[in-house]
Design an enzyme around this catalytic site. Sequence first.
Site, PDB file in Angstrom:
ATOM      1  N   HIS A 160      77.254-104.815  45.399  1.00  0.00           N
ATOM      2  CA  HIS A 160      76.339-103.670  45.420  1.00  0.00           C
ATOM      3  C   HIS A 160      75.875-103.329  44.010  1.00  0.00           C
ATOM      4  O   HIS A 160      74.682-103.088  43.764  1.00  0.00           O
ATOM      5  CB  HIS A 160      77.035-102.446  46.029  1.00  0.00           C
ATOM      6  CG  HIS A 160      76.984-102.381  47.516  1.00  0.00           C
ATOM      7  ND1 HIS A 160      77.741-103.202  48.320  1.00  0.00           N
ATOM      8  CD2 HIS A 160      76.278-101.577  48.360  1.00  0.00           C
ATOM      9  CE1 HIS A 160      77.508-102.909  49.594  1.00  0.00           C
ATOM     10  NE2 HIS A 160      76.622-101.936  49.653  1.00  0.00           N
ATOM     11  N   HIS A 211      85.438 -99.733  45.596  1.00  0.00           N
ATOM     12  CA  HIS A 211      85.581-100.568  44.405  1.00  0.00           C
ATOM     13  C   HIS A 211      86.251 -99.764  43.298  1.00  0.00           C
ATOM     14  O   HIS A 211      86.267 -98.524  43.329  1.00  0.00           O
ATOM     15  CB  HIS A 211      84.217-101.065  43.914  1.00  0.00           C
ATOM     16  CG  HIS A 211      83.632-102.151  44.744  1.00  0.00           C
ATOM     17  ND1 HIS A 211      84.083-103.451  44.704  1.00  0.00           N
ATOM     18  CD2 HIS A 211      82.625-102.134  45.658  1.00  0.00           C
ATOM     19  CE1 HIS A 211      83.382-104.192  45.545  1.00  0.00           C
ATOM     20  NE2 HIS A 211      82.495-103.414  46.150  1.00  0.00           N
TER      21      HIS A 211
END
Length: 562
Positions: A160, A211
């Site tokens: 991302h 993350h």
Amino acid sequence: MNSLHANGATTCAMAAPSDEKPVGEKEPVPDAGLKSLDHYKRALPKWRYNLRQSTLPLVRWETPYLAWMQDKLRTPALDSYFAITANLGTHTFFMIGLPIFFWCGFAPFGKALVRMLASGVFFSGFVKDFFSLPRPLSPPLHRITMSDSVALEYGFPSTHSANAVSVAVYGILSLYSPENTLPPTYKFALEILAYWYAVSIVFGRLYCGMHGFLDVIVGSLMGAAISLVEFYYGAATDAYFLERTFSSIVMVALVIIVLIRIHPEPADDCPCFDDSVAFAGVVVGVEMGTWHLGRSSFGAIPFDAAALGWAVVILRIAVGVPAVVAWREVAKPTLLRSLPHLFRFLEVWGVNLPRRFFMPASEYKNIPLRIKVDNVMPNVSDLPRFVNSIRKGGRGRSVSVGPQSAADAYETLAYRERRRRESIGSNGSHSLRSKNSIAEMRESSPTTAIDEQGGQSSGVSGGVGGRLSYYERMMGEGTVIVGSASPGEEKDRPEDPEMYIGRQDELGEREVFSKLVRPRVRYDVEVVTKLIVYTGIGLVAVDFVPIMFEFIGLGAAHLAYS
């Protein structure tokens, strides 16, 4: 996604029905013992295992800090905001939007985006499978997502972040290039939009617990590097290949296929490879399509949206999208029916796809044609659910705690075993080896109250330091029950046990909530199928559809020659 609360902590049971679930399958009876599994030592070559182990402490170190940040910032509104905006960095979002650039006069920008996103997806997936590093541990982190498959991927680095930063940096560089004639006010507004986009995606990955700092930093640096290379060398590369014969494009395709072939084998059944194949195919198709269109008479036709009329522009999109979808809906089932016969013939001669987690053609008869071969571009039937999940973000998102994939479960077991060894070591001799956890290395750490009934941390005193100690103690508390497969249930790898989300109550009775989410059985022909289908998508979008517009009255040739 179901969340079950016990003793102040949340254990998530995340389940997805298998496409090939045997009729009458019974729930396996789990084994009573939780044991440390040398999974990664067995699954990876020694040198890759050593690299992974040297990097793994960074993931463990940052987890309590991420949990503290998440605890301080979380609100229902921000949960929905970051869950929704995460869709703007997904492969699906870009695959839906990219063809429009080629149909609305922004073909060079669209081609640059294709190459950047393909590079980001491929190289981030390459690194993910190479290191096989888990996401930050949950618990203590809550994972906030609108996807039921993203947790199956490894964490390092963040795709991302690579996607978002590459698009934002390229957009900002394009705004201030000498060729850009937009007014300064527009440039400033678009620059702010680019910064907002990148920050929302990157910070959102931390906020959503998907993350860690290392993941987004490396992913962002990767995206920035990709955008710089594309901005300064992309146009020159296009001009070079346009002057060459088609053999040069074939050579590019062969290089891409070789890169796919050397993609590292993951330790777990991670779908990163699938995404890499899809975007590699798109690049091959786009390169072929732009080369052919650029050398034809149609490539010289200028596009003027104002002269063409916005109604026609919208109609072009309305006609182009179904053309791309139609190709995939026809090509995918055709290839899934025909390729297994070819693959079985090649297996006889020793030519096959020796890749883990993919079933060879000799071991199956037919492939269910309704299986979801990929999660890059949604099927037609998936579009209403995709749009509805964005429109109803508060209800579409899921918040969960606990292991959600094999990588999560193995890391939970490994971290629990490490803490057990540290506890044994500290009870004996106080060696430096037994004092390498965050809490032990901290100069002072307030005591934490323990819930006598469940043995879970239930209260913390002493400010930030105490909270970090509390979060570290939560790491590895996601309960994993290790057992064997039920009779008649085939396993992808016989040496790997089945793992289940569960907990033990105060009476010592084990409650098994659900099997861990595992990718469905994948077939060897899917790799070639995906490569051909997505090559066709790129070719149809940038070559076939623009030429088709000229023949059905939606082209711009009449404006150029009038």
